[in-house]
Design an enzyme around this catalytic site. Sequence first.
Site, short mmCIF file in Angstrom:
data_model
loop_
_atom_site.label_atom_id
_atom_site.label_comp_id
_atom_site.label_asym_id
_atom_site.label_seq_id
_atom_site.Cartn_x
_atom_site.Cartn_y
_atom_site.Cartn_z
CG ASP A 14 14.16 -17.05 24.13
OD1 ASP A 14 14.30 -15.81 24.09
OD2 ASP A 14 14.40 -17.73 25.15
CG HIS A 31 14.06 -7.74 18.43
ND1 HIS A 31 13.82 -8.93 19.09
CD2 HIS A 31 14.27 -6.81 19.42
CE1 HIS A 31 13.87 -8.75 20.40
NE2 HIS A 31 14.15 -7.47 20.62
CG LEU A 128 1.98 -22.81 6.92
CD1 LEU A 128 2.12 -24.05 7.80
CD2 LEU A 128 3.34 -22.17 6.67
#
Length: 216
Positions: A14, A31, A128
Amino acid sequence: MSLNKKINVAIIMDGNGRWAKSHNKPRTFGHKKGLETLKHLIKDIINTKMQIDWLSVFAFSTENWQRPKAEVNFLLKLFENSLNKELIGDLNKQNIKFVWTGFKNKLSKKLVDKILVAQKSTKNNSGLKLNIVFNYSGLKDINQFKTTKKLISSNIPNIDLLIRTSGEKRISNFLLCQLAYSEFVFEKTLWPDYTINILKKNIIEYKKRNRRFGKI
């Protein structure tokens, strides 16, 4: 708590818009910078051999369709363009398994096809697990379960630590079932400024906690 035990971490990324505004840039610039931050963070997690098994990141919720059309289109194109051969090559080099959690509706066939290619191309990687949560709603997932008897997030393990950047203190309809017993850290840093050192600090805070799971 064992410092060597791998944990499952989720991040609500965020603050892109506010970061862009603070730099006198349009929200789309924030973004784009946020995507760069994620790429750098993943690389640093691998290079520093952090004990993270799953990294789930909230990139786009079903509620985000309510944003201005130009911003939504930018986010869709940003995700689509990032799913290229170079990215898949990097994931394979780093032994990262790409996972997507989200709904297909409203997404273009081209984007969905690219997502599926990335998943197929990295499915045998054992390092991962990078879970991109895109076009997702926890409530919709649960409501759909009533008819399908399966969560679309059923393959996602329970989350140990949820981090939300930018100082906001809510979970915004994110992986509700997997967050049932998670520890939360609300980090003030805006997502584009987030670094591996902040992640380490957040994990240290998490490891100081006594997780009782309802027991004494």
